[in-house]
Design a protein around this motif. Structure first.
Motif, mmCIF file in Angstrom:
data_model
loop_
_atom_site.group_PDB
_atom_site.id
_atom_site.type_symbol
_atom_site.label_atom_id
_atom_site.label_comp_id
_atom_site.label_asym_id
_atom_site.label_seq_id
_atom_site.Cartn_x
_atom_site.Cartn_y
_atom_site.Cartn_z
ATOM 1 N N LEU A 94 -55.144 -52.143 -38.735
ATOM 2 C CA LEU A 94 -54.358 -51.309 -37.857
ATOM 3 C C LEU A 94 -53.364 -50.341 -38.361
ATOM 4 N N GLU A 95 -52.691 -50.850 -39.401
ATOM 5 C CA GLU A 95 -51.485 -49.878 -39.793
ATOM 6 C C GLU A 95 -52.206 -48.618 -40.409
ATOM 7 N N ARG A 96 -53.198 -48.773 -41.182
ATOM 8 C CA ARG A 96 -53.984 -47.753 -41.766
ATOM 9 C C ARG A 96 -54.402 -46.630 -40.545
ATOM 10 N N VAL A 97 -55.076 -47.295 -39.431
ATOM 11 C CA VAL A 97 -55.697 -46.540 -38.573
ATOM 12 C C VAL A 97 -54.607 -45.654 -37.805
ATOM 13 N N LEU A 98 -53.268 -46.290 -37.612
ATOM 14 C CA LEU A 98 -52.236 -45.624 -36.957
ATOM 15 C C LEU A 98 -51.601 -44.634 -37.703
ATOM 16 N N LYS A 99 -51.757 -44.809 -39.200
ATOM 17 C CA LYS A 99 -51.343 -43.609 -40.102
ATOM 18 C C LYS A 99 -52.242 -42.472 -40.077
ATOM 19 N N VAL A 100 -53.476 -42.616 -39.951
ATOM 20 C CA VAL A 100 -54.527 -41.468 -40.140
ATOM 21 C C VAL A 100 -54.405 -40.998 -38.594
ATOM 22 N N GLU A 101 -54.189 -41.670 -37.524
ATOM 23 C CA GLU A 101 -54.178 -41.039 -36.506
ATOM 24 C C GLU A 101 -52.795 -40.218 -36.242
ATOM 25 N N GLU A 102 -51.803 -40.695 -36.673
ATOM 26 C CA GLU A 102 -50.468 -39.712 -36.567
ATOM 27 C C GLU A 102 -50.632 -38.680 -37.574
ATOM 28 N N GLY A 103 -51.317 -38.653 -38.543
ATOM 29 C CA GLY A 103 -51.781 -37.371 -39.492
ATOM 30 C C GLY A 103 -52.486 -36.418 -38.730
ATOM 31 N N GLU A 104 -53.662 -36.800 -38.281
ATOM 32 C CA GLU A 104 -54.413 -35.909 -37.571
ATOM 33 C C GLU A 104 -53.735 -35.394 -36.333
ATOM 34 N N THR A 105 -52.958 -36.105 -35.560
ATOM 35 C CA THR A 105 -52.052 -35.533 -34.374
ATOM 36 C C THR A 105 -51.193 -34.409 -34.999
ATOM 37 N N ASP A 106 -50.465 -34.573 -35.998
ATOM 38 C CA ASP A 106 -49.645 -33.387 -36.728
ATOM 39 C C ASP A 106 -50.418 -32.377 -37.063
ATOM 40 N N VAL A 107 -51.746 -32.544 -37.602
ATOM 41 C CA VAL A 107 -52.498 -31.316 -37.958
ATOM 42 C C VAL A 107 -52.829 -30.504 -36.581
ATOM 43 N N VAL A 108 -53.150 -31.267 -35.480
ATOM 44 C CA VAL A 108 -53.593 -30.608 -34.391
ATOM 45 C C VAL A 108 -52.376 -29.701 -33.874
ATOM 46 N N ARG A 109 -51.205 -30.302 -33.697
ATOM 47 C CA ARG A 109 -50.021 -29.853 -33.224
ATOM 48 C C ARG A 109 -49.550 -28.556 -34.087
ATOM 49 N N ASP A 110 -49.582 -28.928 -35.335
ATOM 50 C CA ASP A 110 -49.307 -27.693 -36.244
ATOM 51 C C ASP A 110 -50.092 -26.300 -35.968
ATOM 52 N N GLN A 111 -51.647 -26.563 -35.968
ATOM 53 C CA GLN A 111 -52.386 -25.595 -35.670
ATOM 54 C C GLN A 111 -51.900 -24.739 -34.459
ATOM 55 N N LEU A 112 -51.797 -25.607 -33.292
ATOM 56 C CA LEU A 112 -51.266 -24.978 -32.007
ATOM 57 C C LEU A 112 -50.196 -24.015 -32.185
ATOM 58 N N ARG A 113 -49.148 -24.708 -32.892
ATOM 59 C CA ARG A 113 -47.654 -24.077 -33.052
ATOM 60 C C ARG A 113 -47.707 -22.927 -33.730
ATOM 61 N N ARG A 114 -48.666 -22.818 -34.951
ATOM 62 C CA ARG A 114 -48.748 -21.671 -35.744
ATOM 63 C C ARG A 114 -49.513 -20.565 -35.132
ATOM 64 N N ASN A 115 -50.307 -20.869 -34.154
ATOM 65 C CA ASN A 115 -51.171 -20.022 -33.119
ATOM 66 C C ASN A 115 -50.486 -19.382 -32.154
ATOM 67 N N GLY A 116 -49.376 -20.085 -31.669
ATOM 68 C CA GLY A 116 -48.571 -19.641 -30.608
ATOM 69 C C GLY A 116 -48.844 -20.414 -29.366
ATOM 70 N N VAL A 117 -49.582 -21.538 -29.441
ATOM 71 C CA VAL A 117 -50.035 -22.233 -28.041
ATOM 72 C C VAL A 117 -48.782 -23.166 -27.655
ATOM 73 N N GLU A 118 -48.507 -23.141 -26.426
ATOM 74 C CA GLU A 118 -47.472 -23.814 -26.183
ATOM 75 C C GLU A 118 -48.027 -25.130 -25.561
ATOM 76 N N MET A 119 -47.321 -26.298 -26.089
ATOM 77 C CA MET A 119 -47.861 -27.665 -25.722
ATOM 78 C C MET A 119 -47.028 -27.962 -24.598
ATOM 79 N N ILE A 120 -47.716 -28.166 -23.492
ATOM 80 C CA ILE A 120 -46.923 -28.941 -22.339
ATOM 81 C C ILE A 120 -47.289 -30.514 -22.296
ATOM 82 N N SER A 121 -46.073 -31.387 -22.491
ATOM 83 C CA SER A 121 -46.992 -32.740 -22.292
ATOM 84 C C SER A 121 -46.645 -32.955 -20.731
ATOM 85 N N GLY A 122 -47.701 -33.730 -20.304
ATOM 86 C CA GLY A 122 -47.823 -34.155 -18.836
ATOM 87 C C GLY A 122 -49.372 -33.969 -18.670
ATOM 88 N N THR A 123 -49.614 -33.912 -17.341
ATOM 89 C CA THR A 123 -51.160 -33.889 -16.852
ATOM 90 C C THR A 123 -51.154 -32.823 -15.868
#
Length: 141
Positions: A94-123
């Motif tokens: 589980l520790e390994r899975v969470l580490k990979v999940e966090e890394g992939e989440t960071d990649v997604v957020r970074d790609q969106l930030r670099r391209n000027g997409v605003e992330m809005i947390s919510g529904t």
């Protein structure tokens, strides 16, 4: 061609496109639109940035499999012999899975930030058009 309609999230925020969800298709849509000069926002729960693919689907399931094969030494048996096995706990996996999940989440957020997409947390959700209106107003919570 008609000018694109604007989507309003409040009196001060204007977007050409608001994407609901942040899975692979949503990411592609948001980044492509931002690269074409559109002002884009993406709405998703903070804990789900990256979508089901990153958090409960493809990436976690493949990471579970790979973590078990790696942590138990299964892949090294051909080199060390068939009796070679290490013990791995569920917490190790589980520790390994969470580490990979966090890394992939960071990649997604970074790609969106670099391209000027605003992330809005919510529904967000689609509502029927208002009486006599075009249904362009989007309220986020």
């Amino acid at each position: 061609a008609a000018a694109p309609r604007r989507v309003f999230t409040s009196a001060t925020q204007h977007y050409d496109l608001v994407v609901i969800g942040s899975g692979p298709a949503a990411q592609k849509c948001a980044v492509d639109s931002a690269k074409r000069g559109r002002k884009v926002a993406m709405v998703d729960k903070e804990a789900m940035h990256g979508g089901v693919c990153v958090h409960t689907g493809t990436i976690p399931s493949k990471t579970f499999r790979e973590a078990v094969l790696h942590l138990t030494g299964y892949r090294h048996r051909s080199f060390y012999g068939k009796s070679y096995m290490r013990r791995a706990t569920v917490n190790d996996i589980l520790e390994r899975v969470l580490k990979v999940e966090e890394g992939e989440t960071d990649v997604v957020r970074d790609q969106l930030r670099r391209n000027g997409v605003e992330m809005i947390s919510g529904t967000a959700r689609f509502l029927p058009p208002a009486e006599g209106g075009g249904g362009q107003l989007l309220r986020l919570r």
